[in-house]
Design a protein around this motif. Structure first.
Motif, PDB file in Angstrom:
ATOM      1  N   ILE A   1       0.836  -1.205   0.000  1.00  0.00           N
ATOM      2  CA  ILE A   1       0.000   0.000   0.000  1.00  0.00           C
ATOM      3  C   ILE A   1       0.871   1.255   0.000  1.00  0.00           C
ATOM      4  CG2 ILE A   1      -1.711   1.288   1.352  1.00  0.00           C
ATOM      5  CD1 ILE A   1      -2.798  -1.408   2.288  1.00  0.00           C
ATOM      6  N   ALA A   2       2.007   1.199   0.704  1.00  0.00           N
ATOM      7  CA  ALA A   2       2.925   2.343   0.700  1.00  0.00           C
ATOM      8  C   ALA A   2       3.457   2.608  -0.699  1.00  0.00           C
ATOM      9  CB  ALA A   2       4.075   2.092   1.667  1.00  0.00           C
ATOM     10  N   ALA A   3       3.768   1.541  -1.439  1.00  0.00           N
ATOM     11  CA  ALA A   3       4.255   1.697  -2.812  1.00  0.00           C
ATOM     12  C   ALA A   3       3.159   2.266  -3.715  1.00  0.00           C
ATOM     13  CB  ALA A   3       4.746   0.355  -3.344  1.00  0.00           C
ATOM     14  N   GLN A   4       1.947   1.784  -3.542  1.00  0.00           N
ATOM     15  CA  GLN A   4       0.830   2.270  -4.352  1.00  0.00           C
ATOM     16  C   GLN A   4       0.515   3.737  -4.064  1.00  0.00           C
ATOM     17  OE1 GLN A   4      -2.283  -0.480  -3.358  1.00  0.00           O
ATOM     18  NE2 GLN A   4      -1.520  -2.106  -4.717  1.00  0.00           N
ATOM     19  N   ALA A   5       0.716   4.157  -2.798  1.00  0.00           N
ATOM     20  CA  ALA A   5       0.418   5.533  -2.405  1.00  0.00           C
ATOM     21  C   ALA A   5       1.534   6.502  -2.765  1.00  0.00           C
ATOM     22  CB  ALA A   5       0.138   5.595  -0.902  1.00  0.00           C
ATOM     23  N   GLY A   6       2.644   5.985  -3.275  1.00  0.00           N
ATOM     24  CA  GLY A   6       3.755   6.850  -3.662  1.00  0.00           C
ATOM     25  C   GLY A   6       4.599   7.327  -2.496  1.00  0.00           C
ATOM     26  N   VAL A   7       4.617   6.578  -1.397  1.00  0.00           N
ATOM     27  CA  VAL A   7       5.450   6.940  -0.243  1.00  0.00           C
ATOM     28  C   VAL A   7       6.921   6.851  -0.641  1.00  0.00           C
ATOM     29  CG1 VAL A   7       6.117   6.269   2.094  1.00  0.00           C
ATOM     30  CG2 VAL A   7       3.717   6.184   1.420  1.00  0.00           C
ATOM     31  N   SER A   8       7.692   7.846  -0.253  1.00  0.00           N
ATOM     32  CA  SER A   8       9.095   7.914  -0.690  1.00  0.00           C
ATOM     33  C   SER A   8       9.984   6.913   0.034  1.00  0.00           C
ATOM     34  CB  SER A   8       9.644   9.327  -0.459  1.00  0.00           C
ATOM     35  OG  SER A   8       8.895  10.275  -1.170  1.00  0.00           O
ATOM     36  N   ARG A   9       9.763   6.716   1.334  1.00  0.00           N
ATOM     37  CA  ARG A   9      10.639   5.873   2.152  1.00  0.00           C
ATOM     38  C   ARG A   9       9.825   4.899   2.966  1.00  0.00           C
ATOM     39  NH1 ARG A   9      15.256   8.040   4.082  1.00  0.00           N
ATOM     40  NH2 ARG A   9      15.620   5.938   4.888  1.00  0.00           N
ATOM     41  N   LEU A  10      10.318   3.686   3.054  1.00  0.00           N
ATOM     42  CA  LEU A  10       9.737   2.675   3.935  1.00  0.00           C
ATOM     43  C   LEU A  10      10.863   2.069   4.749  1.00  0.00           C
ATOM     44  CD1 LEU A  10       7.434   0.825   4.964  1.00  0.00           C
ATOM     45  CD2 LEU A  10       7.982  -0.722   3.067  1.00  0.00           C
ATOM     46  N   VAL A  11      10.712   2.123   6.069  1.00  0.00           N
ATOM     47  CA  VAL A  11      11.689   1.525   6.980  1.00  0.00           C
ATOM     48  C   VAL A  11      10.990   0.378   7.701  1.00  0.00           C
ATOM     49  CG1 VAL A  11      13.226   1.891   8.940  1.00  0.00           C
ATOM     50  CG2 VAL A  11      12.867   3.730   7.272  1.00  0.00           C
ATOM     51  N   HIS A  12      11.452  -0.826   7.448  1.00  0.00           N
ATOM     52  CA  HIS A  12      10.848  -2.024   8.028  1.00  0.00           C
ATOM     53  C   HIS A  12      11.776  -2.584   9.096  1.00  0.00           C
ATOM     54  CE1 HIS A  12       8.587  -5.787   8.251  1.00  0.00           C
ATOM     55  NE2 HIS A  12       9.737  -6.427   8.155  1.00  0.00           N
ATOM     56  N   VAL A  13      11.275  -2.716  10.321  1.00  0.00           N
ATOM     57  CA  VAL A  13      12.083  -3.226  11.435  1.00  0.00           C
ATOM     58  C   VAL A  13      11.856  -4.720  11.575  1.00  0.00           C
ATOM     59  CG1 VAL A  13      12.534  -3.088  13.909  1.00  0.00           C
ATOM     60  CG2 VAL A  13      12.048  -1.001  12.612  1.00  0.00           C
ATOM     61  N   SER A  14      12.918  -5.483  11.459  1.00  0.00           N
ATOM     62  CA  SER A  14      12.869  -6.931  11.568  1.00  0.00           C
ATOM     63  C   SER A  14      13.581  -7.367  12.846  1.00  0.00           C
ATOM     64  CB  SER A  14      13.517  -7.561  10.324  1.00  0.00           C
ATOM     65  OG  SER A  14      13.457  -8.966  10.356  1.00  0.00           O
ATOM     66  N   HIS A  15      14.421  -8.368  12.781  1.00  0.00           N
ATOM     67  CA  HIS A  15      15.170  -8.838  13.949  1.00  0.00           C
ATOM     68  C   HIS A  15      16.544  -9.299  13.515  1.00  0.00           C
ATOM     69  CE1 HIS A  15      16.332 -11.122  17.543  1.00  0.00           C
ATOM     70  NE2 HIS A  15      15.374 -10.469  18.181  1.00  0.00           N
ATOM     71  N   LEU A  16      17.513  -9.154  14.402  1.00  0.00           N
ATOM     72  CA  LEU A  16      18.899  -9.513  14.097  1.00  0.00           C
ATOM     73  C   LEU A  16      19.020 -10.975  13.680  1.00  0.00           C
ATOM     74  CD1 LEU A  16      21.876  -8.464  14.195  1.00  0.00           C
ATOM     75  CD2 LEU A  16      21.987  -9.369  16.520  1.00  0.00           C
ATOM     76  N   ASN A  17      18.214 -11.841  14.268  1.00  0.00           N
ATOM     77  CA  ASN A  17      18.331 -13.284  14.014  1.00  0.00           C
ATOM     78  C   ASN A  17      17.367 -13.794  12.940  1.00  0.00           C
ATOM     79  OD1 ASN A  17      20.297 -13.480  16.005  1.00  0.00           O
ATOM     80  ND2 ASN A  17      18.807 -13.896  17.609  1.00  0.00           N
ATOM     81  N   ALA A  18      16.778 -12.896  12.175  1.00  0.00           N
ATOM     82  CA  ALA A  18      15.853 -13.323  11.126  1.00  0.00           C
ATOM     83  C   ALA A  18      16.553 -14.261  10.153  1.00  0.00           C
ATOM     84  CB  ALA A  18      15.298 -12.106  10.391  1.00  0.00           C
ATOM     85  N   SER A  19      15.967 -15.438   9.946  1.00  0.00           N
ATOM     86  CA  SER A  19      16.564 -16.432   9.053  1.00  0.00           C
ATOM     87  C   SER A  19      15.491 -17.431   8.632  1.00  0.00           C
ATOM     88  CB  SER A  19      17.719 -17.169   9.738  1.00  0.00           C
ATOM     89  OG  SER A  19      18.172 -18.255   8.960  1.00  0.00           O
ATOM     90  N   THR A  20      15.477 -17.761   7.355  1.00  0.00           N
ATOM     91  CA  THR A  20      14.495 -18.721   6.850  1.00  0.00           C
ATOM     92  C   THR A  20      14.794 -20.139   7.315  1.00  0.00           C
ATOM     93  OG1 THR A  20      15.810 -18.903   4.824  1.00  0.00           O
ATOM     94  CG2 THR A  20      13.960 -17.352   4.808  1.00  0.00           C
TER      95      THR A  20
END
Length: 359
Positions: free
Chosen positions: A148-167
């Motif tokens: 939705i942010a991309a569709q709305a034309g938002v300039s920046r997106l900061v996504h907070v994940s986790h240091l240990n994120a792993s598939t």
């Protein structure tokens, strides 16, 4: 002679007529100009409009405070009325705008971010409920916000994940965090992914939990390696990203030192002047069984996935603190601030003593 009130009035006029400089102008990736003005601080105007999803959480309150103190207009989406009251005084009049939202409602998400030039997604879930599974929040929810942010034309997106994120992690929590990162990159290729370590602070579930329930931190015989980071340092790093218009990729924000849970338990015991816990080390199978039983009450207790995480070391990756202009603080410098309340009255003002670190 001019009175004090006249001098103050002259100063205010001088400030209000101050000229702007080049550093007051920031050009976003979509070439939209952001112009700040006013005396730096609470009543300034940074020119930015920011939406912080997850603003009512542990990290969110500190990020909103730092953004508002810079004169930023902050949109604070909330689910429950009482959860966002403490955010209102953090900014000047009209700078903190609260809007009700649901992570499954695309129209509400679009309404929350349609005027923003930066969107922060701090939404996370430490445990699953009947309404929200890890994948609902970390994967589907993150993808929905990014799309939705991309569709709305938002300039920046900061996504907070986790240091240990792993598939490939044994923890479902960490696996969904990693999958969420991939979905966010697909929906918003220029997104900034931030991976902080386990955070500590006033309302944390880290030091406070160690002081209250040390038995659950003795799992794995206290050998699990953790890189704790101060929540204020992470919030400062996130707010500093606002001054870096183009920063895509992944930013790792681990703590400055790698510590074992055994040392951290000893530190909590030493700072609070309480004897070390005499509780036995639970076998993993028994801890998992007890955690499953703990899912019966409606209030959040320890979950089986959290038990699994107590056996996983934090990844050994270099921190990107220089890129965000922050020097992380050692946990020993701040721990007493959050643990002194666990001291008895006779020990309240006794000196701070730390255990020896194992080499």
């Amino acid at each position: 002679m001019l009175s004090a009130s006249h001098v103050l009035r002259v100063q205010r006029v001088a400030v209000s007529r101050g000229t702007r400089a080049l550093h007051d102008l920031v050009t976003l990736p979509d070439r939209k100009p952001i112009i700040s003005h006013g005396t730096p601080g609470y009543s300034a105007v940074s020119g930015h409009v920011v939406t912080v999803f997850g603003c009512t959480g542990f990290l969110g309150r500190y990020l909103v405070s730092k953004l508002a103190r810079m004169g930023t207009q902050v949109i604070v989406p909330y689910r429950e009325e009482d959860e966002k009251r403490h955010l209102k005084p953090m900014g000047d009049l009209g700078q903190i705008i609260s809007m009700e939202w649901d992570i499954r409602n695309e129209n509400q998400i679009a309404e929350c971010l349609r005027h923003s030039d930066i969107v922060y997604n701090l939404v996370g879930r430490e445990y699953e409920t009947k309404n929200f599974k890890y994948s609902d929040v970390h994967v589907s929810g993150a993808e929905r916000i990014a799309k939705i942010a991309a569709q709305a034309g938002v300039s920046r997106l900061v996504h907070v994940s986790h240091l240990n994120a792993s598939t490939s992690s044994a923890s479902h929590f960490y696996r969904t965090k990693a999958e969420g990162e991939e979905r966010v990159r697909d929906a918003f290729p220029a997104a900034t992914i931030v991976r902080p370590g386990r955070m500590y602070g006033c309302e944390d579930k880290f030091l406070n939990n160690m002081a209250s329930w040390p038995i659950w931190w003795k799992l794995n015989h206290g050998e699990t390696k953790i890189r704790p980071v101060h929540v204020m340092d992470v919030a400062q790093a996130l707010s500093n990203l606002m001054t870096i218009p183009q920063f895509s990729g992944t930013i790792s924000l681990p703590g400055p030192r790698t510590l074992t849970t055994e040392y951290l338990l000893d530190m909590v015991s030493s700072l609070t002047y309480t004897p070390p816990s005499s509780a036995p080390v639970l076998p993993k199978s028994l801890a998992l069984a007890l955690a499953k039983v703990a899912q019966a009450p409606w209030w959040p207790l320890i979950s089986p996935d959290e038990v699994e995480r107590r056996y996983i070391d934090d990844v050994d990756v270099p921190g990107d603190w220089e890129a965000v202009g922050v020097t992380p603080d050692e946990i020993e410098n701040l721990a007493i601030t959050y643990l002194r309340r666990y001291r008895s009255a006779e020990n309240f003002v006794r000196p701070v003593v730390f255990p020896a670190r194992s080499s």
